[in-house]
Design an enzyme around this catalytic site. Structure first.
Site, PDB file in Angstrom:
ATOM      1  N   GLU A  97      -5.206  -9.115   1.531  1.00  0.00           N
ATOM      2  CA  GLU A  97      -6.051  -8.919   2.717  1.00  0.00           C
ATOM      3  C   GLU A  97      -7.487  -8.877   2.227  1.00  0.00           C
ATOM      4  O   GLU A  97      -7.754  -8.287   1.183  1.00  0.00           O
ATOM      5  CB  GLU A  97      -5.787  -7.570   3.421  1.00  0.00           C
ATOM      6  CG  GLU A  97      -4.460  -7.435   4.105  1.00  0.00           C
ATOM      7  CD  GLU A  97      -4.230  -6.025   4.695  1.00  0.00           C
ATOM      8  OE1 GLU A  97      -5.144  -5.160   4.633  1.00  0.00           O
ATOM      9  OE2 GLU A  97      -3.123  -5.797   5.193  1.00  0.00           O
ATOM     10  N   GLU A 135       0.809  -1.221   0.000  1.00  0.00           N
ATOM     11  CA  GLU A 135       0.000   0.000   0.000  1.00  0.00           C
ATOM     12  C   GLU A 135       0.843   1.272   0.000  1.00  0.00           C
ATOM     13  O   GLU A 135       0.542   2.233   0.708  1.00  0.00           O
ATOM     14  CB  GLU A 135      -0.950   0.017   1.202  1.00  0.00           C
ATOM     15  CG  GLU A 135      -1.903  -1.157   1.233  1.00  0.00           C
ATOM     16  CD  GLU A 135      -3.067  -0.972   2.187  1.00  0.00           C
ATOM     17  OE1 GLU A 135      -3.142   0.075   2.850  1.00  0.00           O
ATOM     18  OE2 GLU A 135      -3.927  -1.878   2.254  1.00  0.00           O
TER      19      GLU A 135
END
Ligand SMILES: *[C@@H]1O[C@H](CO)[C@@H](O)[C@H](O)[C@H]1NC(C)=O
Ligand SMILES: *[C@@H]1O[C@H](CO)[C@@H](O)[C@H](O)[C@H]1NC(C)=O
Ligand SMILES: CC(=O)N[C@H]1CO[C@H](CO)[C@@H](O)[C@@H]1O
Length: 484
Positions: A265, A158
């Protein structure tokens, strides 16, 4: 007789390992069976980000008793992969890696950490791209390259999540990927894949995937090309569907992918308790042709409230209702079929890197990557020094020593890791210690397949009791005792 039997099992268990996987086209493939592999993963960061604490010699894979507890529970759940975010390459991970290997679980490992100097920054990334930083990422490779169950490394997590950081970060992220891949090529006995774990921010997602998967025309063996692309996605919340969750858009976006795509995730936590109906979709016909499974976020309950298990100060555990719900959802999937599909050989479409490939105006379109920083190329060529060395070791007891209670508060007895057979990985039903019959868990979903799940239990259950005793003998053997 006893000796022979013991030695036979001893031989088998001493070398037992999950099969190291390879990437072929857009799939993870077990080279021994030719089957495509679907990740049934769990984010594993006990203690949250403070579970990584180099000043106290602590990271999530450095305490064998804790790993035994968690491997047994995740095995019961049906998990075949853990994702670990923050690792100290200089700690000893042999016991934990060996336990997770025996429990049939792969490891997805981030090479970075939130500490200063240990990751690429999303503002002015050039300021964080230097030899000492890369040396640390190489040290993580060194520490884990010898374990057969190391599945892949994430070169970043990220780092790109706004149009602003998409302007500057991509070439640096791709350069880190290049450096790691070249390091592995020159210094690892096995080609371990490297890829990026993206935030599911749709304005930068497709461009990120293309930026990392495309081929730079002027490069021979383009080592800067990512081996895989993963995304952290929370768009399926509550009682959603393939359509309403937006998963359909992801499948449409990624269906031509030239590298494996999976959720690094997933698991929206509102509404709560969770019902995990996305499991049926992720491992069903809508998704498996495009996605290679996903990683549930996350095992332990932390401040952000995504956990399946509460860890108490004395290392005992109270499972939460969500643990049992997820267990039921996994049990409702026919994983024998899901993991039994022969790899397609589909190479997807490898796009050429070019300005026109990238859609958003601000997203970086420069494929002339930053040069390897000063003093780093010798490390890539010859390896770092000193380099940590990991190895699989024999484990003397598979028993869990910490008390675990289910979501009803009932103590779970005889909790232990059940070593899987050589060349196998974990499947739901391999470890029956945690019963699904807990009042607090959701019963709204796919319970219809439980008979199948129970049916698959038998062979593995037998193997477990056959292995449990010889392991004690093996322990004695390792300790130098006579075997007669
Ligand atoms: C490189 O990593 C090794 C292993 O962690 C460490 O001992 C060494 O000091 C590092 N070197 C530099 C220059 O950072
Ligand atoms: C592209 O990146 C390279 C390496 O950082 C740099 O030298 C070059 O000036 C950049 N090109 C453009 C058009 O920004
Ligand atoms: C948590 C949950 O969904 N419980 C349900 C289980 O099934 C019974 C009977 O259908 C429902 O009344 C509960 O609400």
């Amino acid at each position: 007789m006893l000796l022979n039997a013991a030695l036979a099992v001893l031989g088998a268990t001493a070398v037992a390992a999950v099969p190291s996987l390879e990437i072929r086209g857009s799939q993870f493939v077990n080279p021994k069976t030719g089957k495509a592999f679907q990740i049934a993963g769990m984010a594993y960061q006990p203690g949250g980000s403070s579970g990584y604490d180099p000043s106290h010699g602590r990271d999530p894979l450095s305490d064998g008793k804790v790993c035994m507890r968690d491997a047994a529970l995740m095995q019961s759940l049906g998990v075949n992969t853990i994702r670990v975010y923050n690792l100290d390459p200089n700690l000893n991970h042999d016991e934990c890696a060996s336990i997770f290997n025996a429990a049939g679980m792969y490891m997805l490992l981030d090479v970075n950490s939130p500490l200063a100097g240990e990751s690429l920054t999303n503002v002015n990334p050039w300021e964080s791209y230097y030899m000492e930083y890369l040396n640390r990422t190489f040290a993580v490779v060194e520490a884990f390259k010898n374990y057969p169950n190391t599945l892949a490394f994430f070169s970043g997590n990220e780092v790109i999540y706004t149009e602003e950081n998409a302007e500057t970060v991509p070439p640096y992220m791709r350069a880190v990927t290049r450096d790691l891949k070249n390091y592995i090529k020159n210094n690892s006995p096995r080609k371990i894949p490297v890829g990026y774990s993206a935030a599911d921010v749709r304005v930068v997602l497709e461009d990120s995937w293309n930026y990392f998967q495309c081929h730079i025309d002027t490069e021979q063996n383009d080592e800067s090309r990512a081996d895989l692309f993963a995304l952290n996605s929370y768009s399926w919340c509550g009682d959603a569907t393939f359509q309403s969750s937006g998963y359909v858009d992801l499948v449409n976006m990624f269906k031509t992918t030239s590298v494996p795509v999976f959720f690094s995730e997933f698991g929206c936590n509102t509404p709560s308790p969770r019902i995990f109906t996305e499991i049926g979709s992720i491992y069903g016909p809508d998704m498996t042709g495009t996605f290679a499974g996903g990683v549930v976020y996350e095992y332990t309950q932390e401040k952000n409230n995504y956990g399946l298990a509460d860890i108490n100060a004395d290392n005992t555990i109270n499972l939460r209702a969500d643990f049992h719900t997820l267990q039921k959802q996994y049990a409702g999937v026919d994983f024998t079929s899901v993991q039994g599909v022969t790899a397609s050989g589909n190479k997807g479409v490898i796009p050429k890197c070019s300005k026109t490939l990238i859609k958003q105006a601000k997203f970086n379109k420069n494929f002339t990557l930053p040069a390897v920083p000063p003093k780093t190329q010798p490390l890539i060529n010859n390896g770092i020094k000193p380099a940590p060395v990991g190895k699989i070791i024999p484990i003397s007891s598979w028993d869990v020593t910490y008390q675990v209670k289910d979501a009803d508060g009932k103590v779970i007895n005889n909790l232990k890791v059940v070593p899987v057979k050589d060349d196998a990985f974990n499947m739901p039903g391999s470890n029956a210690a945690v019963s699904g019959d807990v009042s607090g868990s959701s019963n709204s979903t796919s319970s219809g397949n439980n008979e199948n799940a129970a049916g698959r239990l038998a062979p593995l259950g037998v193997a477990s009791s056959a292995i449990a005793i010889p392991m004690a003998i093996m322990a004695a053997f390792m300790a130098g005792a006579q075997l007669i």
